[in-house]
Design an enzyme around this catalytic site. Structure first.
Site, mmCIF file in Angstrom:
data_model
loop_
_atom_site.group_PDB
_atom_site.id
_atom_site.type_symbol
_atom_site.label_atom_id
_atom_site.label_comp_id
_atom_site.label_asym_id
_atom_site.label_seq_id
_atom_site.Cartn_x
_atom_site.Cartn_y
_atom_site.Cartn_z
ATOM 1 N N SER A 1 -0.840 -0.219 15.518
ATOM 2 C CA SER A 1 -1.941 -0.467 14.571
ATOM 3 C C SER A 1 -2.717 -1.696 15.027
ATOM 4 C CB SER A 1 -1.332 -0.718 13.186
ATOM 5 O OG SER A 1 -2.285 -1.297 12.317
ATOM 6 N N TYR B 1 3.873 -3.567 6.184
ATOM 7 C CA TYR B 1 3.174 -2.757 7.193
ATOM 8 C C TYR B 1 2.912 -3.600 8.437
ATOM 9 C CZ TYR B 1 -0.190 0.563 9.156
ATOM 10 O OH TYR B 1 -0.847 1.456 9.984
#
Ligand code: NAP
Length: 251
Positions: free
Chosen positions: A143, A156
């Site tokens: 990410s 996350y």
């Protein structure tokens, strides 16, 4: 001359393949010639149809990757149904949003268990097979938050920063065994995962203004990077986190 991007005869596992990025990756690998095991807790019938329409085989493997219980089964079912395993794409992932001061243990564990713990143990289960055959490709989906801190997404960010580190560690251990371990870091891609951001007019405008390409990515934008990292074209690429982000990190 042989096409170094050709995946004919290769078998890939793609987790979280029923929708979004996982669906796009599965279809891109199939278009390059791979047969694909579509792994997830929801049926990936639509993706299977798209893979079969390209003339490739698709196997549906049901697995809830919120725990590591199914990881060996995922590998065994793929080997049983498709007769091999050459490529693992760890794509399944979740996100939970809350201020750091309020963030719950449940939201921490759910995200880290799915996005990081299951990723490692699936790499391990697949890695044992790939090491035994002396060849294989692992692609982890990282990410922008493998590079940046983000906000209101502590588990996350921790999980995706962990995925980047894990990718490098596994590359260090397995490069000499014929395995390539790399990651793709998608930028802002229009999927269920980002539906809330797309729907928030203010955030959507801020995001678009910051992306040099001037648009959200589509899952199909990641296909080329996946085929590259899954194919012999990337045989000397190790431990790399490849941003496919419309220029976001360059800004
Ligand atoms: P998505 O549309 O929400 O897809 C997530 C996939 O993961 C779905 O197939 C989902 O299955 C699966 N999944 C979630 N929890 C699971 C579990 N416990 N067991 C098995 N499968 C599970 O989101 P996406 O945007 O395509 O995300 C795919 C990956 O890309 C994630 O790792 C995400 O963090 C990463 N990513 C996305 C973006 C973006 O902008 N969209 C950016 C960077 C990274 P269900 O349908 O059953 O929930």
């Amino acid at each position: 001359m042989n096409n170094p991007f050709d995946l004919t005869g290769r078998v890939a596992i793609v987790t979280g393949a029923n929708t979004g990025i996982g669906q796009g990756l599965a279809v891109a690998l199939a278009a390059a010639g791979a047969d694909v095991a579509l792994v997830g807790r929801s049926p990936a019938d639509e993706t299977a149809e798209q893979v079969r329409a390209l003339g490739r085989r698709a196997a549906l493997v049901r697995a809830d990757l919120s725990t590591i219980a199914p990881v060996q089964d995922v590998v065994d079912q793929t080997l049983g149904e498709l007769g091999g395993l050459d490529i693992l794409v760890n794509n399944a992932g979740i996100i939970r949003r809350a201020d750091a001061v309020d963030f719950s243990e449940e939201d921490w564990d759910a995200v880290v268990d799915t996005n990081l713990k299951s990723v490692f143990f699936l790499c391990q289960a697949a890695g044992r097979h790939l090491i035994a055959q002396g060849r294989g490709k692992i692609i982890n989906i990282a990410s922008m938050l493998s590079f940046q801190g983000g906000i209101r997404v502590p588990s996350y960010t921790a999980s995706k920063s962990g995925v980047a580190g894990l990718t490098k560690l596994l590359a260090n251990e397995w490069a000499a065994r014929g395995i390539n371990v790399n990651a793709i870091a998608p930028g802002y891609i229009a999927t269920n995962n980002t539906a809330a951001l797309q729907a928030d007019e203010n955030r959507n405008r801020q995001i678009m203004e910051r992306i040099p390409a001037g648009r959200w990515g589509d899952p199909s934008d990641l296909g080329g990077a996946a085929v590259f990292l899954a194919s012999s074209a990337s045989d000397y690429v190790q431990g790399h986190v490849l941003a496919v982000d419309g220029g976001w990190l360059a800004r």
